[in-house]
Scaffold this active site. Structure first.
Site, PDB file in Angstrom:
ATOM      1  N   THR A 106     -19.561  44.211  27.435  1.00 31.60           N
ATOM      2  CA  THR A 106     -20.907  44.191  27.455  1.00 31.60           C
ATOM      3  C   THR A 106     -21.677  42.835  28.153  1.00 31.60           C
ATOM      4  OG1 THR A 106     -21.148  45.625  25.631  1.00 31.60           O
ATOM      5  CG2 THR A 106     -23.209  44.652  26.135  1.00 31.60           C
ATOM      6  N   SER A 152     -14.015  46.532  26.092  1.00 32.88           N
ATOM      7  CA  SER A 152     -12.876  46.047  25.012  1.00 32.88           C
ATOM      8  C   SER A 152     -12.238  47.074  24.312  1.00 32.88           C
ATOM      9  CB  SER A 152     -13.403  45.155  24.033  1.00 32.88           C
ATOM     10  OG  SER A 152     -14.352  45.615  23.119  1.00 32.88           O
ATOM     11  N   THR A 196     -17.346  43.094  22.683  1.00 34.81           N
ATOM     12  CA  THR A 196     -17.328  42.775  21.228  1.00 34.81           C
ATOM     13  C   THR A 196     -16.438  43.967  20.320  1.00 34.81           C
ATOM     14  OG1 THR A 196     -19.412  43.955  20.933  1.00 34.81           O
ATOM     15  CG2 THR A 196     -19.286  41.771  21.379  1.00 34.81           C
TER      16      THR A 196
END
Length: 354
Positions: free
Chosen positions: A34, A81, A115
């Site tokens: 992000t 991720s 994240t």
């Protein structure tokens, strides 16, 4: 001919060179997420493309970074991720090793990450990076194109932490929302809020404020330079599966995991790593298998906080209690442990020490 004081001063500065102190060298290793995301509008906080921006652009977008550090950027991968792989993690660890060897004066490292699995990346590096130089994981909860994007300040604070002498020797760190957390302890605890990374009862390590980087405690478990895990020659890790416990679980998944080649199984058990009668029934069949064919079993908890302790009931199954490690981090440690040994006693030692 008289020379005025002003002229003499000008001549002095023109003929005298003042050496500027060298700025600390920091490597930013970018992996996407992000923090490198881009949306179609400034209010697009959910429907955006992660990893749309390269690491070089992220750093250039925060000119304050160049004032405090000599930053060198490398793009390791550029993905959300959720799609990062063990191969990517091995590449990251090996690259940090190589840089530390090639550039001994490097002050520290910053890894930009999405994240969703940042905590797993951080814990993997915490166990495998053999240096006391700060390694800081950073991400954001809003894409770079959003109003009040949190990425730029997070990145600046990560670099500030990486060059802080107080950060040295504290293991891999996670820096978001002006807070510093230990890689072993912190987890993503909220789907959307910027204060998502928390270290439940154990607490954060410190803060990054405008005036300074402040630490108030240090991790006590083994990590980085004191770790026994060496991934230099590894190209893959043993397969470990996580199975989630709930009311009337599908216990056939245990056998399915074994048939698919799992060398270890981490149970996200209820409460203190508890399992159902259905799961225990299948485990009785598992422990009857030859020792060299059955997987190593670890108990963790789905609660998200607290220790999982040894009990007589589960010791009979040869199960290793995962202590305070959540299931995803217990999996990382078990994979690395199995790359060295399959001895249950040695693996139990590792879970106690790391």
């Amino acid at each position: 001919m008289r020379i005025s004081a002003a002229c003499m001063l000008a001549l002095f500065f023109a003929t005298t060179s003042f050496a500027q102190p060298a700025k600390p060298v920091v490597y930013v290793l970018s992996t996407g997420g992000t923090i490198a995301g881009s949306g179609s509008s400034t209010t697009d906080l959910s429907n955006y493309k992660p990893g749309a921006i390269l690491g070089e652009q992220l750093v250039k977008a925060v000119p304050q970074i160049s004032v405090i550090a000599d930053v060198r950027v490398e793009q390791i991968v550029n993905v959300i991720s959720s799609d990062i792989t063990i191969d990517n993690l091995l590449t990251l660890a090996k690259r940090i090793h190589a840089i530390a060897k090639e550039t001994p004066d490097v002050a520290g490292f910053v890894v930009t990450s999405g994240t969703n699995t940042l905590e797993e990346t951080a814990y993997f590096l915490n166990l495998t990076v053999r240096t006391d130089k700060p390694v800081v994981l950073v991400g954001s909860m809003r894409p770079s194109t959003a109003i009040s994007a949190d990425g730029p300040l997070n990145l600046l604070n990560a670099v500030r932490t990486a060059i802080s002498s107080d950060a040295r020797g504290k293991g891999v760190l996670i820096v978001l929302n002006d807070e510093i957390n230990a890689a072993r302890d912190a987890s993503k605890t909220n789907t959307l809020r910027v204060e998502t990374f928390r270290s439940p009862e154990l607490g954060l390590l410190g803060y990054v404020d405008e005036d300074q980087v402040s630490f108030y405690r240090s991790p006590t478990k083994r990590h980085t330079l004191n770790s026994e895990f060496d991934v230099t020659l590894l190209t893959q890790l043993p397969r470990v599966t996580i199975l989630y416990s709930y009311i009337e679980p599908d216990a056939t998944l245990i056998q399915a995991a074994i048939k698919s080649g799992a060398k270890g199984i981490v149970f996200a058990g209820t409460g203190n790593g508890a399992l159902s009668i259905a799961e225990e029934t299948v485990l009785k069949e598992v422990i009857a298998m030859p020792a060299n064919t059955r997987p190593v079993l670890v108990r963790s908890s789905r609660t998200g906080n607290g220790r999982v302790t040894a009990t007589t009931e589960y010791e009979a199954f040869g199960m290793i209690p995962g202590d305070t490690l959540n299931p995803q981090k217990a999996r990382i440690l078990l994979m690395l442990g199995l790359s060295r040994t399959s001895d249950p006693k040695e693996l139990q030692r590792m879970f106690a020490e790391y």
